[in-house]
Scaffold this motif. Structure first.
Motif, PDB file in Angstrom:
ATOM      1  N   ALA A 125      -2.807  70.219   8.979  1.00 50.63           N
ATOM      2  CA  ALA A 125      -2.717  70.001   7.890  1.00 50.63           C
ATOM      3  C   ALA A 125      -4.047  70.430   7.117  1.00 50.63           C
ATOM      4  CB  ALA A 125      -1.202  69.782   7.000  1.00 50.63           C
ATOM      5  N   MET A 126      -4.328  68.750   6.979  1.00 54.39           N
ATOM      6  CA  MET A 126      -5.701  69.137   5.785  1.00 54.39           C
ATOM      7  C   MET A 126      -6.655  69.999   6.239  1.00 54.39           C
ATOM      8  SD  MET A 126      -6.184  65.355   5.915  1.00 54.39           S
ATOM      9  CE  MET A 126      -7.436  65.384   4.313  1.00 54.39           C
ATOM     10  N   ALA A 127      -6.539  70.157   8.044  1.00 56.03           N
ATOM     11  CA  ALA A 127      -7.575  71.369   7.685  1.00 56.03           C
ATOM     12  C   ALA A 127      -7.701  73.098   7.704  1.00 56.03           C
ATOM     13  CB  ALA A 127      -8.185  71.795   9.572  1.00 56.03           C
ATOM     14  N   TYR A 128      -6.122  73.423   7.085  1.00 58.62           N
ATOM     15  CA  TYR A 128      -5.803  74.340   6.773  1.00 58.62           C
ATOM     16  C   TYR A 128      -5.011  74.622   4.860  1.00 58.62           C
ATOM     17  CZ  TYR A 128      -6.219  76.336  11.651  1.00 58.62           C
ATOM     18  OH  TYR A 128      -5.697  75.946  12.824  1.00 58.62           O
ATOM     19  N   LEU A 129      -4.994  73.890   4.354  1.00 57.67           N
ATOM     20  CA  LEU A 129      -4.322  73.333   2.614  1.00 57.67           C
ATOM     21  C   LEU A 129      -5.836  73.724   2.153  1.00 57.67           C
ATOM     22  CD1 LEU A 129      -2.095  70.507   3.118  1.00 57.67           C
ATOM     23  CD2 LEU A 129      -1.862  72.663   3.064  1.00 57.67           C
ATOM     24  N   PRO A 130      -5.084  74.427   0.754  1.00 56.79           N
ATOM     25  CA  PRO A 130      -5.911  74.475  -0.171  1.00 56.79           C
ATOM     26  C   PRO A 130      -6.986  73.955  -0.522  1.00 56.79           C
ATOM     27  CG  PRO A 130      -4.332  75.710  -0.269  1.00 56.79           C
ATOM     28  CD  PRO A 130      -4.135  75.077   1.016  1.00 56.79           C
ATOM     29  N   TRP A 131      -8.145  73.551  -1.135  1.00 52.64           N
ATOM     30  CA  TRP A 131      -8.620  72.216  -2.053  1.00 52.64           C
ATOM     31  C   TRP A 131      -8.700  71.390  -0.570  1.00 52.64           C
ATOM     32  CZ3 TRP A 131     -10.199  73.688  -5.899  1.00 52.64           C
ATOM     33  CH2 TRP A 131     -10.043  74.018  -7.019  1.00 52.64           C
ATOM     34  N   VAL A 132      -8.595  70.797  -0.009  1.00 50.24           N
ATOM     35  CA  VAL A 132      -8.335  69.645   1.101  1.00 50.24           C
ATOM     36  C   VAL A 132      -8.678  70.179   2.244  1.00 50.24           C
ATOM     37  CG1 VAL A 132      -7.089  68.143   2.604  1.00 50.24           C
ATOM     38  CG2 VAL A 132      -5.852  68.649   0.528  1.00 50.24           C
ATOM     39  N   ARG A 133      -8.980  71.052   2.807  1.00 50.63           N
ATOM     40  CA  ARG A 133      -9.869  72.191   3.910  1.00 50.63           C
ATOM     41  C   ARG A 133     -11.038  71.765   3.532  1.00 50.63           C
ATOM     42  NH1 ARG A 133      -7.956  78.178   3.642  1.00 50.63           N
ATOM     43  NH2 ARG A 133      -8.654  79.060   2.021  1.00 50.63           N
ATOM     44  N   GLU A 134     -11.335  72.028   2.423  1.00 51.73           N
ATOM     45  CA  GLU A 134     -13.158  72.132   1.528  1.00 51.73           C
ATOM     46  C   GLU A 134     -13.430  70.522   1.919  1.00 51.73           C
ATOM     47  OE1 GLU A 134     -14.422  74.992   0.984  1.00 51.73           O
ATOM     48  OE2 GLU A 134     -12.940  75.645   1.263  1.00 51.73           O
ATOM     49  N   MET A 177     -14.693  63.361   6.269  1.00 50.92           N
ATOM     50  CA  MET A 177     -14.329  62.754   5.667  1.00 50.92           C
ATOM     51  C   MET A 177     -12.955  62.836   5.429  1.00 50.92           C
ATOM     52  SD  MET A 177     -14.752  60.638   2.742  1.00 50.92           S
ATOM     53  CE  MET A 177     -16.187  60.498   2.404  1.00 50.92           C
ATOM     54  N   ARG A 178     -12.537  63.746   6.251  1.00 50.55           N
ATOM     55  CA  ARG A 178     -10.807  63.475   6.286  1.00 50.55           C
ATOM     56  C   ARG A 178     -10.436  62.359   7.109  1.00 50.55           C
ATOM     57  NH1 ARG A 178     -12.107  69.818   6.149  1.00 50.55           N
ATOM     58  NH2 ARG A 178     -11.726  69.282   8.973  1.00 50.55           N
ATOM     59  N   ILE A 179     -11.550  62.378   8.736  1.00 59.85           N
ATOM     60  CA  ILE A 179     -11.755  61.117   9.070  1.00 59.85           C
ATOM     61  C   ILE A 179     -11.066  60.022   8.719  1.00 59.85           C
ATOM     62  CG2 ILE A 179     -12.308  59.780  11.409  1.00 59.85           C
ATOM     63  CD1 ILE A 179     -13.209  62.116  12.442  1.00 59.85           C
ATOM     64  N   ILE A 180     -11.252  59.770   7.725  1.00 62.62           N
ATOM     65  CA  ILE A 180     -11.669  58.461   6.829  1.00 62.62           C
ATOM     66  C   ILE A 180     -10.777  59.000   5.999  1.00 62.62           C
ATOM     67  CG2 ILE A 180     -12.551  56.686   5.035  1.00 62.62           C
ATOM     68  CD1 ILE A 180     -15.624  57.845   6.064  1.00 62.62           C
TER      69      ILE A 180
END
Length: 242
Positions: free
Chosen positions: A198-207, A212-215
């Motif tokens: 989900a984080m790889a595709y959601l707006p803002w978050v995918r940026e 850092m997403r892993i953390i």
């Protein structure tokens, strides 16, 4: 001195299977290192000084994405934090007469497999037992990485792509056994996979960078799991006795 030699030889015998396993897995790490732009010497040096498959694969991902040094350091801290706990547990089995220098050297060589074999051994352990296992395991990890990079420079891309499947097989082999034994762990893994997607595709978050997403996911999901599903004292005693 003779007793130290016996401990060392015993450690080598127990470490050979670990080294052979590392040789196979680190071959894939070498291929990934080549794709990240590392030379064979650089990749081998990385494996020689960092005995962590998850940490090194994460580092290669961060190198590829040109992440900042601070982000890479923090990612390694989070991913490898479990080794601090393993070292603390293992220190209880080390001969009390072993000095601080020996304990630091033993801690450097702590991996999941070396820790598992060490804690399964009965009685107190000499630091030279750990040195023996390290002498068998570290060369396997380092040589496998080096050969993987060299092979990646020779073998066709199709062959390399096929061999890269070994990486996913390794991860599956790591997560399947605990999933079958514990439904909570299975649910946590599925949640982590879904959240990562989900984080790889959601707006803002995918940026946000992959590192850092892993953390973020590690802290949030692991923290939530610790609060919602704490290990009770009875379960801890049962696990210690197993």
């Amino acid at each position: 001195m003779e007793q130290k030699g016996k401990w060392f030889v015993r450690g080598i015998k127990d470490g050979v299977p670990i080294g052979l396993g590392y040789l196979a897995v680190s071959f894939t790490l070498g291929i990934a290192s080549r794709k990240a732009g590392l030379t064979s010497i650089q990749a081998a040096l990385m494996s020689l000084t960092n005995l962590t498959s998850a940490g090194e694969f994460a580092a290669l991902s961060l190198i590829t994405s040109q992440a900042a040094y601070a982000e890479m350091a923090f990612t390694q801290l989070i991913i490898n934090l479990r080794y601090c706990l393993m070292s603390c547990a293992l220190s209880q089995k080390i001969d009390p007469r072993a000095g601080i220098g020996h304990r630091f050297l033993v801690a450097f060589g702590v991996t999941d497999e070396i820790f598992g074999v060490s804690v399964a051994s009965s009685g107190r352990l000499s630091p030279f037992y750990s040195y023996g296992m390290m002498s068998a395991a570290i060369p396997g990890w380092t040589i496998g990485t080096y050969v993987g990079v060299v092979s990646g420079e020779i073998l066709p891309d199709r062959v390399l792509s096929a061999m890269s499947v070994a990486l996913y097989a390794m991860f599956i082999a790591v997560i399947i056994p605990p999933c079958k034994e514990n439904r909570i762990i299975a649910g946590i893994i599925v949640t982590a996979m879904a959240a990562s997607t989900a984080m790889a595709y959601l707006p803002w978050v995918r940026e946000i960078s992959s590192g850092m997403r892993i953390i973020i996911l590690t802290i949030l999901i692991a923290g939530a799991a610790a609060i919602l599903f704490p290990i009770k004292e009875g379960e801890e005693e049962e696990n210690d006795g197993a």
